[in-house]
Motif scaffolding. Sequence first.
Motif, PDB file in Angstrom:
ATOM      1  N   PHE A 179       1.017  -1.624   0.041  1.00  0.00           N
ATOM      2  CA  PHE A 179       0.398   0.090   0.264  1.00  0.00           C
ATOM      3  C   PHE A 179       0.676   1.283   0.199  1.00  0.00           C
ATOM      4  O   PHE A 179       1.478   0.891   0.762  1.00  0.00           O
ATOM      5  N   PRO A 180       0.563   2.305  -1.469  1.00  0.00           N
ATOM      6  CA  PRO A 180       1.806   3.055  -1.063  1.00  0.00           C
ATOM      7  C   PRO A 180       1.868   4.407  -0.147  1.00  0.00           C
ATOM      8  O   PRO A 180       0.525   4.993  -0.060  1.00  0.00           O
ATOM      9  N   PHE A 181       2.660   4.784   0.491  1.00  0.00           N
ATOM     10  CA  PHE A 181       2.172   6.487   1.735  1.00  0.00           C
ATOM     11  C   PHE A 181       3.545   7.216   0.947  1.00  0.00           C
ATOM     12  O   PHE A 181       4.613   6.628   1.639  1.00  0.00           O
ATOM     13  N   PRO A 182       3.230   7.894  -0.133  1.00  0.00           N
ATOM     14  CA  PRO A 182       4.401   8.810  -0.426  1.00  0.00           C
ATOM     15  C   PRO A 182       4.048  10.247   0.708  1.00  0.00           C
ATOM     16  O   PRO A 182       3.047  10.574   1.164  1.00  0.00           O
ATOM     17  N   THR A 183       5.642  10.430   0.618  1.00  0.00           N
ATOM     18  CA  THR A 183       6.383  11.164   1.630  1.00  0.00           C
ATOM     19  C   THR A 183       7.176  12.976   1.018  1.00  0.00           C
ATOM     20  O   THR A 183       7.184  11.789  -0.970  1.00  0.00           O
ATOM     21  N   ASP A 184       7.297  13.340   1.995  1.00  0.00           N
ATOM     22  CA  ASP A 184       8.915  14.510   0.832  1.00  0.00           C
ATOM     23  C   ASP A 184       8.073  15.112   0.433  1.00  0.00           C
ATOM     24  O   ASP A 184       8.735  15.046  -0.785  1.00  0.00           O
ATOM     25  N   TYR A 185       6.711  15.809   0.434  1.00  0.00           N
ATOM     26  CA  TYR A 185       6.945  16.082  -1.468  1.00  0.00           C
ATOM     27  C   TYR A 185       7.197  17.647  -1.862  1.00  0.00           C
ATOM     28  O   TYR A 185       7.869  18.346  -0.617  1.00  0.00           O
ATOM     29  N   ARG A 186       8.158  17.467  -2.598  1.00  0.00           N
ATOM     30  CA  ARG A 186       9.473  18.476  -3.290  1.00  0.00           C
ATOM     31  C   ARG A 186       8.356  19.813  -4.319  1.00  0.00           C
ATOM     32  O   ARG A 186       9.150  20.592  -4.658  1.00  0.00           O
ATOM     33  N   SER A 187       7.125  19.444  -5.147  1.00  0.00           N
ATOM     34  CA  SER A 187       6.815  20.707  -5.428  1.00  0.00           C
ATOM     35  C   SER A 187       6.454  21.739  -5.047  1.00  0.00           C
ATOM     36  O   SER A 187       5.917  21.603  -3.406  1.00  0.00           O
ATOM     37  N   ILE A 188       5.811  22.432  -5.980  1.00  0.00           N
ATOM     38  CA  ILE A 188       5.514  23.734  -4.877  1.00  0.00           C
ATOM     39  C   ILE A 188       4.670  24.323  -5.964  1.00  0.00           C
ATOM     40  O   ILE A 188       3.689  24.201  -6.898  1.00  0.00           O
ATOM     41  N   GLN A 189       3.641  25.129  -4.560  1.00  0.00           N
ATOM     42  CA  GLN A 189       2.058  25.963  -5.339  1.00  0.00           C
ATOM     43  C   GLN A 189       2.668  27.384  -6.190  1.00  0.00           C
ATOM     44  O   GLN A 189       3.204  28.270  -5.644  1.00  0.00           O
ATOM     45  N   MET A 190       2.910  26.643  -7.273  1.00  0.00           N
ATOM     46  CA  MET A 190       2.650  28.108  -8.177  1.00  0.00           C
ATOM     47  C   MET A 190       2.096  28.826  -8.277  1.00  0.00           C
ATOM     48  O   MET A 190       2.688  30.203  -8.190  1.00  0.00           O
ATOM     49  N   GLU A 191       1.268  29.313  -7.764  1.00  0.00           N
ATOM     50  CA  GLU A 191      -0.291  30.071  -7.583  1.00  0.00           C
ATOM     51  C   GLU A 191       0.210  30.978  -6.192  1.00  0.00           C
ATOM     52  O   GLU A 191      -0.786  32.225  -6.512  1.00  0.00           O
ATOM     53  N   SER A 192       0.902  30.688  -5.454  1.00  0.00           N
ATOM     54  CA  SER A 192       1.121  31.569  -4.188  1.00  0.00           C
ATOM     55  C   SER A 192       1.280  32.842  -4.765  1.00  0.00           C
ATOM     56  O   SER A 192       1.141  33.574  -3.735  1.00  0.00           O
ATOM     57  N   GLY A 193       2.532  33.307  -5.136  1.00  0.00           N
ATOM     58  CA  GLY A 193       2.405  34.547  -5.856  1.00  0.00           C
ATOM     59  C   GLY A 193       3.569  35.070  -5.000  1.00  0.00           C
ATOM     60  O   GLY A 193       4.091  35.789  -5.173  1.00  0.00           O
ATOM     61  N   ALA A 194       4.325  33.841  -4.471  1.00  0.00           N
ATOM     62  CA  ALA A 194       5.680  34.211  -4.369  1.00  0.00           C
ATOM     63  C   ALA A 194       7.052  35.080  -4.547  1.00  0.00           C
ATOM     64  O   ALA A 194       7.052  34.755  -5.624  1.00  0.00           O
ATOM     65  N   PHE A 195       7.887  36.102  -4.493  1.00  0.00           N
ATOM     66  CA  PHE A 195       8.679  36.610  -4.973  1.00  0.00           C
ATOM     67  C   PHE A 195       9.456  35.777  -5.607  1.00  0.00           C
ATOM     68  O   PHE A 195      10.133  35.901  -6.297  1.00  0.00           O
ATOM     69  N   GLU A 196      10.023  34.933  -4.519  1.00  0.00           N
ATOM     70  CA  GLU A 196      10.858  33.988  -4.779  1.00  0.00           C
ATOM     71  C   GLU A 196      10.771  33.296  -5.857  1.00  0.00           C
ATOM     72  O   GLU A 196      11.761  32.888  -6.135  1.00  0.00           O
TER      73      GLU A 196
END
Length: 251
Positions: A203-220
Amino acid sequence: MSKVLTIFLFPLPVFLLFSLILFFGIKPGKSKFSFFLLWLFLYLASSSFIANSLLDGLEKEYPPVTIATIPKADVAIVLGGMIQTISSPIGRTELTDSADRLTDAVRLYKAGKVKKILFTGGSGLLLTDEFREANLAKQLFIDLGVREDDLILENNSRNTYENAVETKKILEKQNFKSTILITSAFHMKRSLGCFQKQNINVFPFPTDYRSIQMESGAFELYVPSASYLELTTVAIKEWIGYFVYGAKSYL
C-alpha cells in the motif's frame, strides 16, 4: 529590502546576472550564440517553473494519504535515502531533506497501523560501502520510540531495485503478507514498480513532497536559485532512473 538584496547576492543569481552582462560584450557569431544557449540552460534549470513541472509529473499520481485512512499492515517498508552516510561527524545520524520517510514510518508505527518497521538501505555510494544507512538508522528509530524487536534492518541494497529484491527475501522469511511502502512522492512511481515486479503486495504511502505552490505568487518563485536547481536535478535523476529501470525490466 534585506530579503530582496540577499536573494540577488546569492552565487547563482550573481553568476547569471554578470554572465548576461558579459554576453552583451561578446561579438556576434557562433561563440555568442553558444554562450547564450549555455546561459539559457542554466537559467531554466534553476527556475521554479521547470523544477516544478518535472517534479509534478512524478508526484501528481500519488496525492497525500492520511494516516487515519491507511489500512493496518504487518510491516512498513521504509526506503533509505534520508541519511547522510558521509557526514563529517562519524557515527552520528544526520538526516537529509527526505527525513519524512523515517519520521512518517514512526508515526504509522505509533498509530498502530503497522507492527514492524523494515528499513531497507545500504550504501548508495559508488566507491565505498563502509557506512550503510540501515546501520545508522537503527539507534534513531529506537530513540524515537520503536522497540528494537519491532525493527528489521536490511543493509545490503544499493539502489531501489535491490531494495525490492532484498525486501522480498525478508518478507518471505518472516511470512509478512501486508505491507505499507514509504518513500518520497517523487520516488514512488519507480519504487512501486520495482516492488510490484517482485510480486510484493504494498500500500503506497508517499511523503516528502517537493513540488511548489506556483499560484502562491511568492517573489522568490521568479528568481533563479540553487534550491530550484537542486529540485530540477532530483527530478531529472528520478526520470532517468525510471526509464532505465523500465529498459532493464526492473519495473
